[in-house]
Write an enzyme that holds these catalytic residues in place. Sequence first.
Site, PDB file in Angstrom:
ATOM      1  N   ASP A 107       1.522  -3.603  -9.510  1.00  0.00           N
ATOM      2  CA  ASP A 107       1.261  -4.900 -10.138  1.00  0.00           C
ATOM      3  C   ASP A 107       1.471  -4.837 -11.648  1.00  0.00           C
ATOM      4  OD1 ASP A 107       0.498  -5.307  -7.551  1.00  0.00           O
ATOM      5  OD2 ASP A 107      -1.648  -5.340  -7.974  1.00  0.00           O
ATOM      6  N   ASP A 145       2.416   2.011  -3.044  1.00  0.00           N
ATOM      7  CA  ASP A 145       2.525   2.453  -4.450  1.00  0.00           C
ATOM      8  C   ASP A 145       1.661   3.665  -4.758  1.00  0.00           C
ATOM      9  OD1 ASP A 145       0.175   0.910  -4.396  1.00  0.00           O
ATOM     10  OD2 ASP A 145       0.636  -0.218  -6.223  1.00  0.00           O
ATOM     11  N   HIS A 204       0.833  -1.221   0.000  1.00  0.00           N
ATOM     12  CA  HIS A 204       0.000   0.000   0.000  1.00  0.00           C
ATOM     13  C   HIS A 204       0.862   1.263   0.000  1.00  0.00           C
ATOM     14  CE1 HIS A 204      -4.139  -1.686   0.437  1.00  0.00           C
ATOM     15  NE2 HIS A 204      -3.423  -2.750   0.804  1.00  0.00           N
ATOM     16  N   GLY A 234      -3.996 -12.169  -3.933  1.00  0.00           N
ATOM     17  CA  GLY A 234      -2.927 -11.198  -3.693  1.00  0.00           C
ATOM     18  C   GLY A 234      -1.714 -11.439  -4.570  1.00  0.00           C
ATOM     19  N   LEU A 235      -1.889 -12.196  -5.662  1.00  0.00           N
ATOM     20  CA  LEU A 235      -0.759 -12.465  -6.564  1.00  0.00           C
ATOM     21  C   LEU A 235      -0.962 -11.811  -7.929  1.00  0.00           C
ATOM     22  CD1 LEU A 235      -0.132 -16.217  -5.652  1.00  0.00           C
ATOM     23  CD2 LEU A 235       1.003 -14.183  -4.735  1.00  0.00           C
ATOM     24  N   SER A 236      -1.916 -10.901  -7.994  1.00  0.00           N
ATOM     25  CA  SER A 236      -2.093 -10.054  -9.183  1.00  0.00           C
ATOM     26  C   SER A 236      -2.509 -10.784 -10.441  1.00  0.00           C
ATOM     27  CB  SER A 236      -0.813  -9.278  -9.484  1.00  0.00           C
ATOM     28  OG  SER A 236      -0.755  -8.194  -8.669  1.00  0.00           O
TER      29      SER A 236
HETATM   30  C1  GLA Z   1      -3.035  -4.373  -4.793  1.00  0.00           C
HETATM   31  C2  GLA Z   1      -2.953  -3.183  -5.742  1.00  0.00           C
HETATM   32  C3  GLA Z   1      -1.547  -2.603  -5.757  1.00  0.00           C
HETATM   33  C4  GLA Z   1      -1.018  -2.337  -4.358  1.00  0.00           C
HETATM   34  C5  GLA Z   1      -1.245  -3.548  -3.461  1.00  0.00           C
HETATM   35  C6  GLA Z   1      -0.898  -3.261  -2.027  1.00  0.00           C
HETATM   36  O1  GLA Z   1      -2.279  -5.419  -5.288  1.00  0.00           O
HETATM   37  O2  GLA Z   1      -3.329  -3.555  -7.041  1.00  0.00           O
HETATM   38  O3  GLA Z   1      -1.527  -1.425  -6.528  1.00  0.00           O
HETATM   39  O4  GLA Z   1      -1.592  -1.192  -3.817  1.00  0.00           O
HETATM   40  O5  GLA Z   1      -2.587  -4.004  -3.506  1.00  0.00           O
HETATM   41  O6  GLA Z   1       0.445  -3.067  -1.885  1.00  0.00           O
END
Ligand code: GLA
Length: 380
Positions: free
Chosen positions: A172, A36, A34, A124-126
């Site tokens: 991400d 970015d 959090h 949480g792995l985008s």
């Molecule tokens: C998600 C968001 C990112 C970042 C993270 C937390 O993955 O897409 O932009 O803010 O949460 O670090």
Amino acid sequence: MNAARAAAAYRRQFGSEPALLVRAPGRVNLIGEHTDYNDGFVLPCAIDRDTVVAAGLADDGRLRSVAADFAGEDDDCNMSSGFAAARHGWADYVRGVAAVLCEAGLAPGGARLAIAGNVPLGSGLSSSASLEIAVGSALARLGGSEIDPDRLAQLAQRAENEHVGCQCGIMDQMIAARGIAGHALLIDCRSLVCRAVPLPSDAAVIIAHSGVRHAHAGGEYNDRRRQCEDAARHFGVAALRDLDLTTLERGGAGLDPVVLRRARHVVTENARALAAADALAAGDLPAMGELMAASHLSMRDDFEITVPAVDELVAVMQAAIGPAGGARMTGGGFGGCAVGLVPRDRADAVCNAIAQGYRAPDGSAAEVFVCSATGGVSLA
Ligand code: GLA
């Protein structure tokens, strides 16, 4: 394997061969959570889980896509006359990326896409950024341009902000676009300058899923972002990146104590991300471990984005790893995964400890994988 599945889905759906296959990776963030969207620092690496898009041109002015992972759900819209919300969640990302590429003059007149991936969803792995970057790169290539990775990341972030409704930062999309094999990237999210930090050759990256899935769009994530903006306004800075701990501690009077804690997480997390890049570059896993432990506590107590299951998973991992490395929650929060960084010869023991010591709220064991750092978006 995703490439073969995407190509097969393309053939099945459209009855022809795709013109190209593009892959983009998921990511794990080692530290810098959090930060970015506060113009700060992050230290993610791209992982060997990806989304592949099989793509071809269409001369009917339409954008048609099919998702191999969603029982062949498909989507069909007009490429040039605006993009409404889609019937399927995944298709909003596709339409959103197409929309921003159209605005930028980078999209083809019409396209067909088939999508297959193995980045776990909502963990949480985008998975979303890997989808956006793969679709964006595929559409731009079909449109005749090889798009600069920073630009691609910015457009993909805009697609998610404006068309999906998550006010995510740029981490991400940047790592999916610019990842480097064997390295983490320290990304300055204000300037987009990246420093490649080699992962120590004797280190293993372990990802364990808590079994609690998050849903990001809107809700808690956007609330956190608003609180950070409130704090920046209070301190009269452009972004929390511009604040140091002393100023924060001296100037908190009159600020909502919750907002103050949110800001403290961001300020301390930025410092940890910078310190972690140096520790990692020096191969100092014990120092990484301390920084990861502090990051987890800050996410739990100041930013309040962990859930009990994730706290428990991290505790199991930390106990198994000891002072030789570390573990923390990774990603946006409210469920998802923990990441551990350990000497390679300890990886099996840590995986066993997770298998024995952790149960998700539904009683199942954690899905665990040891991953390697891969490169960013490329032809598959
Ligand atoms: C998600 C968001 C990112 C970042 C993270 C937390 O993955 O897409 O932009 O803010 O949460 O670090």
